[in-house]
Write an enzyme that holds these catalytic residues in place. Sequence first.
Site, PDB file in Angstrom:
ATOM      1  CE1 TYR A  21     -42.106  -7.150 136.738  1.00  0.00           C
ATOM      2  CE2 TYR A  21     -43.890  -8.301 137.862  1.00  0.00           C
ATOM      3  CZ  TYR A  21     -42.913  -7.310 137.844  1.00  0.00           C
ATOM      4  OH  TYR A  21     -42.770  -6.492 138.929  1.00  0.00           O
ATOM      5  CG  HIS A  26     -35.434  -9.929 133.700  1.00  0.00           C
ATOM      6  ND1 HIS A  26     -34.153 -10.317 133.380  1.00  0.00           N
ATOM      7  CD2 HIS A  26     -35.373  -9.555 135.014  1.00  0.00           C
ATOM      8  CE1 HIS A  26     -33.365 -10.185 134.436  1.00  0.00           C
ATOM      9  NE2 HIS A  26     -34.085  -9.725 135.448  1.00  0.00           N
ATOM     10  CG  ASN A  79     -35.037  -9.959 144.091  1.00  0.00           C
ATOM     11  OD1 ASN A  79     -36.097 -10.570 143.989  1.00  0.00           O
ATOM     12  ND2 ASN A  79     -34.936  -8.844 144.788  1.00  0.00           N
ATOM     13  CG  ASP A 104     -32.790 -11.946 130.905  1.00  0.00           C
ATOM     14  OD1 ASP A 104     -33.034 -12.736 131.843  1.00  0.00           O
ATOM     15  OD2 ASP A 104     -32.519 -10.752 131.097  1.00  0.00           O
ATOM     16  CG  ASN A 125     -30.581  -9.017 140.542  1.00  0.00           C
ATOM     17  OD1 ASN A 125     -29.416  -8.881 140.895  1.00  0.00           O
ATOM     18  ND2 ASN A 125     -31.387  -7.994 140.344  1.00  0.00           N
TER      19      ASN A 125
END
Length: 199
Positions: A21, A26, A79, A104, A125
Amino acid sequence: MTDTSTEVWLVVGLGNPGPSYAQNRHNVGYLVVEELAQRWGSRFRAHKTGRADVVEGRVGAPGSPGPRMVLAKPRSYMNEVGGPVKALATFYKIPPARVVAVHDELDIAFGTLRLKLGGGDNGHNGLKSMRSSLGTGDFHRVRAGIGRPPGRQEVADFVLADYSRTEQKELPFQVGDAADAVECLVTEGLEQAQQRFNR
């Protein structure tokens, strides 16, 4: 002038943990707190809560009694970020008003920033989880624009994709500006930071 030297701020970079990631849109929050840690010449270490990696330091010139900042990269996925944030805020006795979420923002063009206090979560989230765990949305936000997905691309796919090659060239400037904005917010207040960085 108020004495800011005893105030502690919690600056949370929102993102997802793990190398897959790392360069996603994000994860810009992670990139910003990493930039701030680099400026201090510090490395993130596991916090004793076991739920985040943190760096502690002071903003301002070396030896100056500037405000203390705790930079945090939660170890949970986006989340579920609220739990680690709440645990750190409780540990350091930091009220929501001195919590800063760096994240973001779809509704702002790539390369631009906006700062604000409070507001909705706009479908984000991480913000939703923080609001739920802190019991309020009245924390500061440093919003790094990523723009809207092109064509019919799903939002989830867009935010979890890496920055484009063109964006990657500009990204260090946005990350540097966002780090400057965090420092300005903590040392000079929201109004000053908004005047300088909101575009």
